[in-house]
Write an enzyme that holds these catalytic residues in place. Structure first.
Site, PDB file in Angstrom:
ATOM      1  N   ASN A   9       0.874  -1.174   0.000  1.00 24.12           N
ATOM      2  CA  ASN A   9       0.000   0.000   0.000  1.00 24.12           C
ATOM      3  C   ASN A   9       0.910   1.223   0.000  1.00 24.12           C
ATOM      4  O   ASN A   9       1.486   1.563   1.027  1.00 24.12           O
ATOM      5  CB  ASN A   9      -0.881  -0.049   1.267  1.00 24.12           C
ATOM      6  CG  ASN A   9      -1.733   1.195   1.432  1.00 24.12           C
ATOM      7  OD1 ASN A   9      -1.809   2.031   0.531  1.00 24.12           O
ATOM      8  ND2 ASN A   9      -2.378   1.323   2.591  1.00 24.12           N
ATOM      9  N   LYS A  11       0.131   4.235  -0.262  1.00 26.19           N
ATOM     10  CA  LYS A  11      -0.539   5.408   0.318  1.00 26.19           C
ATOM     11  C   LYS A  11      -0.280   6.624  -0.584  1.00 26.19           C
ATOM     12  O   LYS A  11      -0.173   6.462  -1.790  1.00 26.19           O
ATOM     13  CB  LYS A  11      -0.074   5.627   1.757  1.00 26.19           C
ATOM     14  CG  LYS A  11      -0.222   4.336   2.592  1.00 26.19           C
ATOM     15  CD  LYS A  11      -0.074   4.532   4.054  1.00 26.19           C
ATOM     16  CE  LYS A  11      -0.241   3.189   4.759  1.00 26.19           C
ATOM     17  NZ  LYS A  11      -0.181   3.283   6.197  1.00 26.19           N
ATOM     18  N   HIS A  98      -9.611   0.981   4.819  1.00 23.49           N
ATOM     19  CA  HIS A  98      -8.346   1.220   5.529  1.00 23.49           C
ATOM     20  C   HIS A  98      -8.602   2.192   6.684  1.00 23.49           C
ATOM     21  O   HIS A  98      -9.401   3.115   6.563  1.00 23.49           O
ATOM     22  CB  HIS A  98      -7.304   1.796   4.560  1.00 23.49           C
ATOM     23  CG  HIS A  98      -5.930   1.797   5.158  1.00 23.49           C
ATOM     24  ND1 HIS A  98      -5.531   2.752   6.072  1.00 23.49           N
ATOM     25  CD2 HIS A  98      -4.893   0.942   5.022  1.00 23.49           C
ATOM     26  CE1 HIS A  98      -4.284   2.479   6.452  1.00 23.49           C
ATOM     27  NE2 HIS A  98      -3.878   1.381   5.829  1.00 23.49           N
ATOM     28  N   GLU A 100      -7.022   4.606   7.750  1.00 20.62           N
ATOM     29  CA  GLU A 100      -6.814   6.035   7.446  1.00 20.62           C
ATOM     30  C   GLU A 100      -8.037   6.620   6.740  1.00 20.62           C
ATOM     31  O   GLU A 100      -8.376   7.788   6.945  1.00 20.62           O
ATOM     32  CB  GLU A 100      -5.536   6.205   6.595  1.00 20.62           C
ATOM     33  CG  GLU A 100      -4.292   5.977   7.450  1.00 20.62           C
ATOM     34  CD  GLU A 100      -3.093   5.428   6.698  1.00 20.62           C
ATOM     35  OE1 GLU A 100      -3.056   5.478   5.455  1.00 20.62           O
ATOM     36  OE2 GLU A 100      -2.172   4.915   7.384  1.00 20.62           O
ATOM     37  N   GLU A 170      -5.778  -5.201  10.394  1.00 17.98           N
ATOM     38  CA  GLU A 170      -4.752  -4.195  10.676  1.00 17.98           C
ATOM     39  C   GLU A 170      -5.083  -3.488  11.984  1.00 17.98           C
ATOM     40  O   GLU A 170      -5.898  -2.560  11.998  1.00 17.98           O
ATOM     41  CB  GLU A 170      -4.707  -3.161   9.551  1.00 17.98           C
ATOM     42  CG  GLU A 170      -4.330  -3.725   8.207  1.00 17.98           C
ATOM     43  CD  GLU A 170      -3.724  -2.653   7.302  1.00 17.98           C
ATOM     44  OE1 GLU A 170      -2.598  -2.846   6.863  1.00 17.98           O
ATOM     45  OE2 GLU A 170      -4.372  -1.630   7.070  1.00 17.98           O
ATOM     46  N   GLY A 176       2.140   1.996  10.889  1.00 21.22           N
ATOM     47  CA  GLY A 176       3.119   3.080  10.781  1.00 21.22           C
ATOM     48  C   GLY A 176       3.776   3.453  12.093  1.00 21.22           C
ATOM     49  O   GLY A 176       4.422   4.499  12.196  1.00 21.22           O
ATOM     50  N   SER A 216       3.084  -2.353  10.443  1.00 20.08           N
ATOM     51  CA  SER A 216       4.533  -2.437  10.714  1.00 20.08           C
ATOM     52  C   SER A 216       5.130  -3.798  10.382  1.00 20.08           C
ATOM     53  O   SER A 216       6.016  -4.282  11.086  1.00 20.08           O
ATOM     54  CB  SER A 216       4.825  -2.038  12.160  1.00 20.08           C
ATOM     55  OG  SER A 216       4.423  -0.714  12.397  1.00 20.08           O
ATOM     56  N   GLY A 237       2.699  -1.278   4.335  1.00 22.35           N
ATOM     57  CA  GLY A 237       2.777   0.160   4.047  1.00 22.35           C
ATOM     58  C   GLY A 237       4.221   0.576   3.820  1.00 22.35           C
ATOM     59  O   GLY A 237       4.770   0.406   2.731  1.00 22.35           O
ATOM     60  N   GLY A 238       4.847   1.083   4.860  1.00 21.16           N
ATOM     61  CA  GLY A 238       6.210   1.627   4.770  1.00 21.16           C
ATOM     62  C   GLY A 238       7.191   0.738   4.022  1.00 21.16           C
ATOM     63  O   GLY A 238       7.913   1.211   3.128  1.00 21.16           O
TER      64      GLY A 238
HETATM   65  P1  PGA Z   1       2.621   0.069   7.739  1.00 23.56           P
HETATM   66  O1  PGA Z   1       1.188   0.313   7.070  1.00 23.56           O
HETATM   67  O2  PGA Z   1       3.168  -1.219   7.171  1.00 23.56           O
HETATM   68  O3  PGA Z   1       3.455   1.267   7.345  1.00 23.56           O
HETATM   69  O4  PGA Z   1       2.411  -0.011   9.214  1.00 23.56           O
HETATM   70  C1  PGA Z   1       0.312  -0.748   6.836  1.00 23.56           C
HETATM   71  C2  PGA Z   1      -0.951  -0.228   6.209  1.00 23.56           C
HETATM   72  O5  PGA Z   1      -1.379   0.866   6.557  1.00 23.56           O
HETATM   73  O6  PGA Z   1      -1.572  -0.882   5.346  1.00 23.56           O
END
Ligand code: PGA
Length: 254
Positions: A9, A11, A98, A100, A170, A176, A216, A237-238
């Site tokens: 992802n 983002k 998600h 967010e 999640e 994050g 994470s 994500g990251g």
């Molecule tokens: P993250 O994000 O791996 O940076 O924690 C995961 C996500 O939001 O799908």
């Protein structure tokens, strides 16, 4: 056997050229290094989608997805993008629900149920995200929160529709933050989600549903998380913004 998936992802990161060069690294690495039957999915901003789909041609282990769609089919919704548009460029998946989107854009289970129907109607496979906040976990409400998100978000789908979904657990406190759920905590919830699916649909549907873990996730912790019986991959994500890290996570299923 249910499908093993590692989905990135991106983002709201990477301009057009940055996105294309990261994706080209990813496709080359997938071609050279992936030996299993797992699938890598890259969920990019809308801007990149068409080009990524073109670049993914010939790589059957790489698929492309969006990160959102509007709930309506078309119309006067300035600035929005429809499921049909996403489908028309050849994208296969769309992330829905998600945290967010829930937190910053006020998307609730009712709206997400409509978005899910719209995505499916247009031939997109939703990666539907659920998960509790830190407050909810500390108040020991995580099972209730997840049950409600499933019930209101996706459990009114027909069996046929539901079978197109990928779910992603999640925990919001792990996104994050560098704070991953332990493999025991994640497995406990994944098993619970599978049980809820079995209760609402059938054991067969539950056994065939891919349930990803997100929050994470990185090359270090992925092997232990993905070794859990009910964890079928990750939503990353990251670490999906670095080709080496992302590939190392995809390779856990080699
Ligand atoms: P993250 O994000 O791996 O940076 O924690 C995961 C996500 O939001 O799908």
């Amino acid at each position: 056997m249910r499908k093993k998936i590692v989905a990135g992802n991106w983002k709201m990161n990477l301009d057009y050229n940055e996105g294309l060069s990261l994706f080209s690294e990813i496709t080359n690495m997938v071609k050279d290094e992936i030996t299993g039957s797992q699938q890598a999915v890259v969920c990019s901003p809308f801007i990149h989608l068409h080009s990524l789909v073109q670049m993914a041609k010939g790589y059957d282990k790489v698929a492309v997805g969006a990160q959102n769609i509007h709930q309506n089919e078309s119309g006067a919704y300035t600035g929005e993008v429809s499921a049909k548009m996403v489908k028309s460029v050849g994208a296969e998946y769309v992330i829905l629900g998600h945290s967010e989107r829930r937190q910053y854009f006020g998307e609730d289970n009712q709206l997400l149920a409509v978005k899910t129907e719209t995505a499916l109607k247009n031939g997109l496979k939703p990666i539907f995200c659920i998960g509790e906040t830190l407050d909810e976990r500390e108040a020991e409400q995580h099972f209730d929160v997840i049950r409600t998100q499933l019930k209101e978000g996706v459990f009114s789908l027909s069996t046929e529709q539901f079978s197109q979904l990928v779910l992603a657990y999640e925990p919001v406190w792990a996104i994050g933050t560098g704070k991953t759920a332990t493999s025991e905590q994640a497995q406990e919830i994944h098993a619970f989600i599978r049980e809820e699916i079995a209760n609402n649909y059938s054991q067969e549907v539950a056994d065939n549903t891919t349930i990803l873990y997100g929050g994470s996730c990185n090359p270090k912790n992925a092997p232990e998380l993905f070794a859990q019986p009910d964890i079928d991959g990750g939503l990353i994500g990251g670490a999906s913004l670095k080709s080496r890290d992302f590939l190392d996570i995809v390779k856990v299923f080699n």
